[in-house]
Design a protein around this motif. Structure first.
Motif, PDB file in Angstrom:
ATOM      1  N   GLY A  97       8.613  19.259  -1.157  1.00  0.00           N
ATOM      2  CA  GLY A  97       9.004  18.395  -0.123  1.00  0.00           C
ATOM      3  C   GLY A  97      10.079  17.096  -0.545  1.00  0.00           C
ATOM      4  O   GLY A  97      10.047  16.981  -1.855  1.00  0.00           O
ATOM      5  N   GLN A  98      10.622  16.508   0.288  1.00  0.00           N
ATOM      6  CA  GLN A  98      11.510  15.204   0.057  1.00  0.00           C
ATOM      7  C   GLN A  98      10.695  14.011  -0.227  1.00  0.00           C
ATOM      8  O   GLN A  98      11.280  13.021  -0.696  1.00  0.00           O
ATOM      9  N   GLY A  99       9.407  13.889   0.237  1.00  0.00           N
ATOM     10  CA  GLY A  99       8.558  12.756  -0.229  1.00  0.00           C
ATOM     11  C   GLY A  99       8.346  12.285   1.456  1.00  0.00           C
ATOM     12  O   GLY A  99       9.158  12.016   2.125  1.00  0.00           O
ATOM     13  N   ALA A 100       7.103  11.302   1.168  1.00  0.00           N
ATOM     14  CA  ALA A 100       6.879  10.630   2.253  1.00  0.00           C
ATOM     15  C   ALA A 100       6.162   9.292   1.547  1.00  0.00           C
ATOM     16  O   ALA A 100       5.206   8.983   1.045  1.00  0.00           O
ATOM     17  N   GLN A 101       6.760   7.971   2.194  1.00  0.00           N
ATOM     18  CA  GLN A 101       6.263   6.739   1.649  1.00  0.00           C
ATOM     19  C   GLN A 101       5.087   6.259   2.285  1.00  0.00           C
ATOM     20  O   GLN A 101       4.733   6.401   3.525  1.00  0.00           O
ATOM     21  N   VAL A 102       4.211   5.897   1.269  1.00  0.00           N
ATOM     22  CA  VAL A 102       2.898   5.253   2.028  1.00  0.00           C
ATOM     23  C   VAL A 102       2.874   3.805   1.179  1.00  0.00           C
ATOM     24  O   VAL A 102       2.820   3.908   0.059  1.00  0.00           O
ATOM     25  N   THR A 103       2.634   2.986   2.015  1.00  0.00           N
ATOM     26  CA  THR A 103       2.658   1.590   1.636  1.00  0.00           C
ATOM     27  C   THR A 103       1.183   1.105   2.202  1.00  0.00           C
ATOM     28  O   THR A 103       0.823   0.947   3.323  1.00  0.00           O
TER      29      THR A 103
END
Length: 116
Positions: free
Chosen positions: A107-113
């Motif tokens: 996948g293109q990625g998901a930001q987790v902060t």
């Protein structure tokens, strides 16, 4: 190649929870392996959790007891339930699916902060 799209990322306070999902355009036949990886700034991509077609799971030591990988069925990519999140969990999270036919999709990625 199968197109994968992650969702469910975002900003959460330490101790909070998030659930990442990995969606595909349709059913994926012959999935042999599904994994969630993450990459923090300045660090290499690392495996967080994985599940095989037989249901065997593996977790990085840093997330054991806090993260759970699961799937609805054998033709859909896996979810990643994240609890008791820590600032060091901050990263871009990627799902990965491999099939018996040799496809290896990301996948293109998901930001987790994780931050207060």
């Amino acid at each position: 190649q199968v197109q994968l799209v992650e969702s469910g990322g975002g900003l959460v306070q330490p101790g909070g929870s998030l659930r990442l999902s990995c969606a595909a355009a349709g059913p994926i036949f012959g999935i042999s392996y599904m994994g969630w990886y993450r990459q923090a700034p300045g660090k290499q991509r690392e495996l967080v959790a994985s599940i095989t077609a037989g249901g065997s799971t593996m977790y990085a030591d840093s997330v054991k007891g806090r993260f759970t990988i699961s799937t609805d069925n054998a033709a859909k990519p896996a979810y990643l339930q994240m609890s008791s999140l820590k600032p060091e969990d901050t990263a871009v999270y990627y799902c990965n699916v491999r099939t018996l036919a040799g496809f290896d999709s990301w996948g293109q990625g998901a930001q987790v902060t994780v931050s207060s």
